[in-house]
Design a protein around this motif. Structure first.
Motif, short mmCIF file in Angstrom:
data_model
loop_
_atom_site.label_atom_id
_atom_site.label_comp_id
_atom_site.label_asym_id
_atom_site.label_seq_id
_atom_site.Cartn_x
_atom_site.Cartn_y
_atom_site.Cartn_z
N GLN A 138 0.87 -1.10 0.17
CA GLN A 138 0.00 0.18 -0.03
C GLN A 138 0.77 1.28 0.08
OE1 GLN A 138 -2.57 -0.98 3.38
NE2 GLN A 138 -3.92 -2.02 2.32
N ASN A 139 2.04 1.27 0.74
CA ASN A 139 2.78 2.52 0.79
C ASN A 139 3.55 2.77 -0.64
OD1 ASN A 139 2.08 2.92 3.39
ND2 ASN A 139 4.15 1.69 4.36
N ILE A 140 4.12 1.51 -1.15
CA ILE A 140 4.50 1.81 -2.38
C ILE A 140 3.54 2.26 -3.35
CG2 ILE A 140 5.87 0.42 -4.45
CD1 ILE A 140 7.07 -1.22 -2.13
N GLY A 141 2.73 1.63 -3.47
CA GLY A 141 1.45 2.09 -4.59
C GLY A 141 0.92 3.37 -4.09
N LYS A 142 0.99 3.88 -3.11
CA LYS A 142 0.20 4.98 -2.98
C LYS A 142 1.19 6.05 -3.57
CE LYS A 142 -1.71 8.09 0.80
NZ LYS A 142 -2.06 8.09 2.19
N LEU A 143 2.56 6.11 -2.82
CA LEU A 143 3.51 6.64 -3.39
C LEU A 143 3.61 6.96 -4.86
CD1 LEU A 143 6.39 6.06 -0.98
CD2 LEU A 143 5.43 8.14 -1.00
N TYR A 144 3.56 5.67 -5.50
CA TYR A 144 3.67 5.85 -6.87
C TYR A 144 2.57 6.57 -7.66
CZ TYR A 144 3.98 3.84 -11.54
OH TYR A 144 3.96 3.60 -13.00
N ALA A 145 1.42 6.16 -7.27
CA ALA A 145 0.09 6.76 -7.95
C ALA A 145 0.20 8.09 -7.52
CB ALA A 145 -1.10 6.00 -7.52
N THR A 146 0.67 8.67 -6.33
CA THR A 146 0.54 10.10 -5.99
C THR A 146 1.29 10.86 -7.15
OG1 THR A 146 -0.21 9.44 -3.84
CG2 THR A 146 0.70 11.67 -4.02
N ALA A 147 2.42 10.26 -7.12
CA ALA A 147 3.88 11.03 -7.88
C ALA A 147 3.40 11.10 -9.33
CB ALA A 147 5.16 10.31 -8.05
N LEU A 148 2.59 10.10 -9.91
CA LEU A 148 2.22 9.99 -11.23
C LEU A 148 1.14 11.27 -11.38
CD1 LEU A 148 1.84 6.42 -12.35
CD2 LEU A 148 3.43 8.16 -13.12
N TYR A 149 0.27 11.17 -10.40
CA TYR A 149 -0.87 12.16 -10.55
C TYR A 149 -0.09 13.72 -10.28
CZ TYR A 149 -5.41 14.33 -9.71
OH TYR A 149 -6.53 15.24 -9.99
N GLN A 150 0.52 13.91 -9.52
CA GLN A 150 1.00 15.15 -9.07
C GLN A 150 1.87 15.74 -10.64
OE1 GLN A 150 3.67 14.63 -5.50
NE2 GLN A 150 1.88 15.42 -4.33
N ASN A 151 2.72 14.64 -11.15
CA ASN A 151 3.25 15.08 -12.40
C ASN A 151 2.20 15.46 -13.52
OD1 ASN A 151 5.90 15.02 -14.08
ND2 ASN A 151 4.48 13.43 -15.35
N TYR A 152 1.32 14.61 -13.73
CA TYR A 152 0.16 15.07 -14.51
C TYR A 152 -0.21 16.39 -14.35
CZ TYR A 152 -4.40 14.76 -16.50
OH TYR A 152 -5.68 15.10 -17.09
N LEU A 153 -0.58 16.65 -13.02
CA LEU A 153 -1.19 17.95 -12.76
C LEU A 153 -0.25 19.25 -13.09
CD1 LEU A 153 -2.95 17.19 -9.17
CD2 LEU A 153 -3.93 17.50 -11.64
N GLU A 154 1.21 19.00 -13.02
CA GLU A 154 2.17 19.95 -13.22
C GLU A 154 2.17 20.30 -14.70
OE1 GLU A 154 5.75 18.88 -11.17
OE2 GLU A 154 4.72 18.88 -9.04
N VAL A 155 2.06 19.02 -15.40
CA VAL A 155 2.26 19.32 -16.88
C VAL A 155 1.05 20.01 -17.34
CG1 VAL A 155 2.12 17.87 -18.91
CG2 VAL A 155 4.02 17.19 -17.25
N MET A 156 -0.22 19.60 -16.96
CA MET A 156 -1.45 20.13 -17.17
C MET A 156 -1.60 21.60 -16.98
SD MET A 156 -2.99 17.98 -18.66
CE MET A 156 -4.64 18.66 -18.96
N GLN A 157 -0.93 22.17 -15.84
CA GLN A 157 -0.57 23.49 -15.49
C GLN A 157 0.33 24.25 -16.33
OE1 GLN A 157 0.88 24.33 -11.57
NE2 GLN A 157 -0.18 26.21 -11.40
N ALA A 158 1.36 23.46 -16.68
CA ALA A 158 2.48 24.15 -17.49
C ALA A 158 1.92 24.36 -18.98
CB ALA A 158 3.72 23.20 -17.65
N ASN A 159 1.11 23.28 -19.42
CA ASN A 159 0.35 23.61 -20.60
C ASN A 159 -0.48 24.74 -20.67
OD1 ASN A 159 1.85 21.43 -21.80
ND2 ASN A 159 0.05 19.90 -21.47
N ARG A 160 -1.35 25.02 -19.74
CA ARG A 160 -2.33 25.96 -19.50
C ARG A 160 -1.53 27.19 -19.72
NH1 ARG A 160 -5.15 22.50 -16.21
NH2 ARG A 160 -4.27 23.40 -14.48
N ARG A 161 -0.32 27.36 -18.78
CA ARG A 161 0.70 28.41 -18.89
C ARG A 161 0.79 29.00 -20.43
NH1 ARG A 161 2.61 26.68 -13.91
NH2 ARG A 161 4.03 26.08 -14.93
#
Length: 179
Positions: A138-161
């Motif tokens: 659970q710890n490994i999975g949560k860290l992995y999924a959270t990191a992917l999602y944070q990266n996705y949000l940052e890329v989306m924000q950069a694309n909007r800018r």
């Protein structure tokens, strides 16, 4: 180590040539996969895992199906993995299938000499995975999924800018052309 087939049912998708017109309209696409991959943190852990059997993008092979896509028709380039969630955390399995060098090495050994790189459902059942206790998974999975999602949000924000700046530049260019 345990074979994935002991913890999961793995079924390849359908041949798209044989799909009806209504099924073609509900076909799961690579764009759907990419969305599910980056947003799997938000997915229901009871949903099946989708796996790209002929991955052209390393480190992007498995994701948990989103609720929006779980009823779509899966083509033969994908497989569906239904796991026993009491023994295997879905985000942990996605992490292993996408990032584990040990699993990549198993695939490499199996596919030596193959002309078409395709990880069939049968091959997937034989994949040996480490099975730590559920808390570690659970710890490994949560860290992995959270990191992917944070990266996705940052890329989306950069694309909007970027799109905002490009819009301003186009407006300036049009105003310059009007003179």
């Amino acid at each position: 180590m345990v074979q994935l087939g002991e913890l999961a049912e793995i079924v390849s998708g359908s041949n798209i040539v044989r799909l009806s017109e209504s099924q073609q309209d509900r076909k799961y696409t690579t764009a759907d996969f990419e969305h599910d991959f980056y947003t799997m943190k938000l997915a229901n852990p009871q949903n099946a895992i989708i796996y790209q059997q002929s991955s052209s993008m390393p480190h992007m092979s498995a994701a948990i199906l989103s609720d929006a896509n779980k009823e779509k028709v899966i083509s033969q380039i994908f497989a569906i993995i239904r796991i026993d969630v009491s023994r295997l955390n879905p985000w942990y399995l996605c992490y292993l299938l996408n990032q584990s060098q040990m699993i990549a090495h198993q695939y490499s050994n199996w596919l030596q000499g193959s002309v078409i790189v395709r990880f069939s459902a049968q091959l997937m059942k034989g994949v040996k995975i480490p099975l730590p206790d559920m808390t570690v998974q659970q710890n490994i999975g949560k860290l992995y999924a959270t990191a992917l999602y944070q990266n996705y949000l940052e890329v989306m924000q950069a694309n909007r800018r970027l799109n905002g700046v490009l819009s301003v530049l186009r407006d300036m260019d049009e105003q310059k052309g009007d003179k």
